[in-house]
Design an enzyme around this catalytic site. Structure first.
Site, PDB file in Angstrom:
ATOM      1  N   HIS A 118     -10.313   2.985  -0.506  1.00 20.65           N
ATOM      2  CA  HIS A 118     -10.470   2.501   0.887  1.00 20.65           C
ATOM      3  C   HIS A 118     -11.273   1.154   0.842  1.00 20.65           C
ATOM      4  CE1 HIS A 118     -10.188   4.927   4.858  1.00 20.65           C
ATOM      5  NE2 HIS A 118      -8.979   4.623   4.358  1.00 20.65           N
ATOM      6  N   TYR A 130       4.583   0.102  -3.101  1.00 21.52           N
ATOM      7  CA  TYR A 130       4.303  -0.073  -4.151  1.00 21.52           C
ATOM      8  C   TYR A 130       5.449  -0.980  -4.853  1.00 21.52           C
ATOM      9  CZ  TYR A 130       1.082   3.790  -4.862  1.00 21.52           C
ATOM     10  OH  TYR A 130      -0.163   4.643  -4.593  1.00 21.52           O
ATOM     11  N   HIS A 144     -10.633  -1.979   1.914  1.00 22.93           N
ATOM     12  CA  HIS A 144     -10.832  -3.290   2.845  1.00 22.93           C
ATOM     13  C   HIS A 144     -11.297  -2.387   4.290  1.00 22.93           C
ATOM     14  CE1 HIS A 144      -7.389  -5.996   1.384  1.00 22.93           C
ATOM     15  NE2 HIS A 144      -8.392  -5.794   0.656  1.00 22.93           N
ATOM     16  N   HIS A 180       0.811  -1.307  -0.161  1.00 22.22           N
ATOM     17  CA  HIS A 180       0.105  -0.012   0.082  1.00 22.22           C
ATOM     18  C   HIS A 180       0.567   1.163  -0.031  1.00 22.22           C
ATOM     19  CE1 HIS A 180      -3.623   2.290   0.800  1.00 22.22           C
ATOM     20  NE2 HIS A 180      -3.155   2.827   1.762  1.00 22.22           N
ATOM     21  N   GLN A 191      -7.632  10.038  12.237  1.00 21.81           N
ATOM     22  CA  GLN A 191      -7.761  10.804  10.902  1.00 21.81           C
ATOM     23  C   GLN A 191      -7.669  12.491  11.259  1.00 21.81           C
ATOM     24  OE1 GLN A 191      -9.215   9.368   7.750  1.00 21.81           O
ATOM     25  NE2 GLN A 191      -7.824   8.137   8.836  1.00 21.81           N
TER      26      GLN A 191
END
Ligand SMILES: Nc1ncnc2c1ncn2[C@@H]1O[C@H](COP(=O)(O)OP(=O)(O)O)[C@@H](O)[C@H]1O
Lengths: 82, 571, 223, 82
Positions: B87, B44, B89, B41, B306
């Site tokens: 988003h 890469y 999963h 994630h 967040q």
């Protein structure tokens, strides 16, 4: 007839923006004595079941499937005969 | 007991590479940091060599891949910043919050560049529409997007919803955001200037979402219970305040760099910002504003709470930054300092807890080149189309228009605010969304597209086709296509057949974007999209943007008046 | 005539309202919710749409305690013109300047679409440019747009001609199809639909402009 | 320290769209035994007050001003010493 009372709340450690907003609103109204605010949802269901056992089992299922998401929420419930 | 590297999802070879980079064994904090940043994630590692095929330069490209979002020049000193992100999963586990925080993440990517977000789109994939689970997921995902996007006040101008069995266990939730920025005011995620200060702003840091990036890089297990604490609750109100505060600071010369905290939280923000500038950072974790007591260094560095951003500020600018955030009732704390040694050093309670060379963790991951094998299903595919035989045209017609993939998606986009901002000229339900740019005659058109059947049946041609579809949707609207962002949703790349499909789809997309001169200026990779029995169809979602000089010249598909003639154009 | 729009934390139609008023040729400034007084020369206050305080607890419930709201309430009591749009309507209800309450839409879902409305009263400060019973179309975009008023209060609204707009095809469960009302003195109005999003053909229609031109006409008539 | 528990619910006769939605979701999961669903909000506040009387008075004010909207909601509360 049975009455089921379910309380659903965020799991410990999970941010509750609603409760936070309420807390800061309470403080900005001048109530500095308020040290913490938590918020929960309460559901009250009337169940037409054969017996208490059955009502409990159904309620448990309903909580798991619908009323709470165990990813972020905990729930508790009680069942009373009317 | 599992080997140490397995506990953080790495291989033995990767672990040994870390030891070489450090010249010693990593401690627990360091290993966990490598673990998340070296997950697919964030790193890469399966995709890097393939992504090189994409054209990334062009006359209009101001910012290509590598920053929080790509930017193109749309004239009048204005840039269009845009990006798409997955988003998947989190949305499978907690559809409402998973989708909501997906919107939050992509919007932060846009305003961290100094751009005001003006439009969002979403591209969704679900399993069988008749299954109770799918309905539960749709309900949650759509209301999550609606909750977060509406609250931020960003108009939804388009998207897709597509159903196929293959998404039954692993739905896809991709969100795209576009923003406008003055070209001379673009902010980047840099950490230049030794002695400059590092500030963490926005929400407090809690234990939520720890190691979410590695979660995104693993197959979804049957028992998602174990992966549950990795879901975060989003606070769109906080994000709206953060957005306004950040944009107020846009003219402040003392702000050197800005980056949002997404996957891998502080770890990735600190390491990436430092690496881009060849600097290091000394971080004092005691100054991180915590939501929970007794969090240790690893938890603080990996938290994915967040609505947080990292700022690098000249010392004389700290007060300005604090003032702006205070105005919006947000906290901003100095948590560190830029150093010249290229090393991220983390102190907690007076103790040095870890030291990592920034470049080794952001760039040092060994690239993985899995075996590649043409899938059996493709080998076995009939070369000639089979005949449809006799069929009832009327029935075919009604079957088609009532198919959930073809029928109107109004029941979805009606839940999104499409007009806030007073710019939306073409709202969802047409070929492309269009918004005007106030103060000019210009408009921007945007579409997200991917019919996964094509890349499944013929990866290379299908990859091209996805790009072409987006191109046609814009052209048909009267928009000149300009650039692309993409979200590559695929199953486990370690499987040789999956990898073959993955690489060929990318090559096809690259070829199409080259020929059409629509460079790829950013994107996102989401691999490992499979459940215990189903893996998703290859789903390379393309978000394409374009410009129209005179907004009055756009067209919509509806028939306009009786007597007009119909033409078919093309082959 | 001078307008002012109040910016609450979480407002997101504040700039749209300002843009609408300015496009129609009038002066409009933004005021910060933490201010404790209003500028002397303001003639009409707009409480904009959005999600003040995230709509947490109840929409509008926290914003009504913003410092500036005391000044707004005084302004309204002196007869000043105040209009609340969407979230602004919710704030006016919570602060008691208008009767009733807004609850979740009966579908429980957010609804965004163009909505047909009827002008129920065209002799108010906010609707005088419309024709009586004129059918107009305005965008709606809300999750909590389900207006509740008791039967007794409804009677009063009706008797005093306080109902400004009704829905042609009730989208959210509002009592008596009510989409917008004013107070009994006629100087404070609230509505769920967004007139500020409907002032230009290019954005799909101009039916909203008359809300603002009505206010101007009323104001000029007063002076 | 005192703990105040506040329950806020819609007044009798007011249809709660959310409770209705939950009820129909429960039924669509096949639980036909469920005859009624009500939903409430519960707040839990920690109050640092001199005495129980003071805590009660403050909580009463907070409920009236902020936690409940008297146009549509009723509230009840209890206060316990910790
Ligand atoms: N999730 C969504 N969010 C917003 N708009 C959507 C969404 N899904 C579909 N739409 C709108 O519906 C239109 C039609 O969708 P679709 O059937 O996929 O058409 P097309 O294949 O022509 O793009 C899209 O162009 C888009 O504007």
């Amino acid at each position: 007839m049975y009455t089921g009372k379910v309380t659903v709340q965020y799991r410990k450690g999970i941010l509750d923006p609603q409760a936070q907003a309420v807390h800061s609103a309470v403080k900005s109204l001048g109530y500095n004595s308020v040290k913490d605010v938590e918020q929960r949802k309460e559901f009250c269901l009337k169940l037409d079941c054969e017996n208490k056992e059955q009502a409990k089992n159904q309620l448990e299922e309903i909580c798991q499937k619908l009323l709470a998401n165990p990813a972020i929420e905990d729930y508790q419930f009680t069942v009373e005969e009317e | 007991m599992a080997n140490v590297w397995e506990t953080v999802g790495l291989t033995k070879h990767e672990y040994e590479t870390i030891c070489q980079h450090l010249d010693r064994k990593p401690n627990d904090l360091e290993l966990n940091m490598y673990g998340v940043l070296w997950s697919e994630h964030c790193s890469y590692k399966h995709s890097k060599p393939l992504l090189k095929h994409f054209p990334t330069k062009g006359e209009k490209v101001v910012q290509g891949p590598g920053e929080n979002a790509g930017i193109i020049d749309i004239g009048d000193n204005k840039g269009l910043a845009f990006k798409i992100e997955s988003h998947n999963h989190p949305s499978a586990v907690e559809p409402f919050q998973g989708a909501a925080t997906g919107v939050g993440g992509i919007v932060r990517d846009i305003f961290s560049m100094g751009a005001r977000p003006v439009a969002i789109l979403n591209s969704l994939r679900f399993g069988n529409i008749n299954s109770a689970r799918t309905q539960y997921l749709i309900e949650g995902v759509v209301s999550g997007i609606s909750h977060y996007g509406n609250c931020l006040g960003i108009a939804n101008v388009g998207g897709e919803v597509y159903f196929d069995e293959s998404y039954q266990q692993n739905p896809l939730v991709n969100a795209m955001c576009l923003g406008l920025v003055d070209l001379d005011k673009i902010k980047k995620g840099t950490a230049e200037g030794v002695g400059n200060l590092v500030m963490l702003v926005g929400a407090s840091t809690g234990r939520d979402g720890i190691a979410g990036a590695s979660f995104a890089s693993a197959d979804l297990e049957e028992d998602t219970e174990s992966s549950r604490p990795q879901v975060q609750v989003g606070d769109p109100f906080m994000e709206k305040l953060l957005l306004e505060a950040c944009l107020e600071l846009i003219d402040n010369e003392n702000v050197v760099g800005v980056q949002d905290l997404g996957a891998a939280g502080l770890t990735s923000a600190c390491c990436e910002m430092a690496e881009r500038s060849g600097t290091g950072m000394k971080i004092n974790l005691d100054n991180v504003h915590l939501r929970e007591r007794n969090m240790n260094a690893t938890e603080i560095m990996l938290s994915e709470s967040q609505e947080r951003m990292l700022y690098v500020v000249k010392p004389e600018g700290v007060e300005d930054v604090k003032k702006s955030f205070k105005k919006w009732d947000l906290s901003a704390s100095v948590i560190g300092e830029v150093t010249e040694d290229g090393i991220i050093s983390m102190y907690h309670k007076g103790k040095l807890e870890g030291k990592i060379p920034a470049e080794s963790i952001t760039e040092g991951v060994p690239v993985r080149q899995p075996e590649s094998k043409k899938p059996k299903y493709i080998e076995e595919m009939p070369k000639e189309p089979s005949s449809l035989g006799e069929f009832d045209h009327n029935k075919m017609w009604t079957d088609l228009i009532s198919h959930p993939n073809v029928a109107s998606k109004r029941w979805v986009y009606q839940q999104y605010d499409q007009h806030v901002g007073a710019n939306t000229v073409i709202s969802p339900g047409q070929n492309a969304g269009v918004f005007r740019i106030k103060g000019t005659n210009k408009g921007i058109g945007v579409t997200t597209d991917c019919n996964p059947q094509y890349p499944y049946l013929s990866p290379y041609n299908g990859g091209m086709n996805v790009v072409l579809e987006a191109y046609r949707n814009l052209s048909a609207t009267g928009i000149t296509p300009a650039a692309v962002t993409d979200c590559l949703n695929f199953p486990n790349p370690e499987d040789s057949e999956n990898y073959w499909v993955y690489s060929n789809v990318i090559k096809g997309m690259a070829e199409a974007t080259k020929i059409l001169d629509t460079p790829v200026v950013g994107g996102n990779v989401s691999l490992y999209n499979e459940g215990p029995t189903h893996k998703i169809l290859p789903t390379p979602v393309v978000g394409m943007v374009g410009i129209v000089e005179d907004i009055k010249k756009i067209t919509t598909p509806a028939f306009k008046k009786e007597g007009d003639l119909l033409y078919i154009v093309g082959n | 005539m001078k307008f002012a729009v109040i910016v609450f934390p979480g407002s997101n139609c504040d700039k749209d309202a300002q843009y609408a008023v300015e496009s129609l040729g009038h002066n409009c400034r933004l005021l910060w919710h933490k201010d404790t007084s209003l500028p002397k020369d303001v003639d009409c206050i707009i409480l904009p749409g959005g999600f003040s305080y995230g709509d947490y607890l109840r929409s509008g419930a926290i914003a009504r305690f913003s410092p500036i709201m005391e000044a707004v309430i005084k302004f309204a009591e002196r007869g000043g013109l105040v209009i609340g749009i969407c979230n602004g309507f919710q704030i006016l209800l919570e602060s008691g300047l208008l009767p009733g309450a807004l609850m979740k839409n009966n579908s429980t879902k957010f609804i965004c679409k163009r909505q047909k409305l009827n002008v129920a009263n065209n002799s108010t400060a906010f609707t005088n440019k419309y024709k009586r019973n004129e059918e107009i179309t305005l965008p709606i975009a809300h999750g909590d747009g389900n207006y509740y008023v008791s039967k007794d209060e409804y009677k009063k609204l009706k008797e005093n001609n306080q109902i400004l707009f009704t829905y042609s095809d009730n989208p959210n469960g509002s009592s008596f199809d009510i989409a917008g009302i004013c107070n009994d003195k006629g100087n404070v109005a609230g509505m769920m639909p967004h007139p500020e999003r409907a002032i230009e053909e290019i954005l799909g229609g101009k039916d909203g402009a008359k809300v603002f031109t009505s206010i101007v006409k009323n104001f000029q008539g007063r002076v």
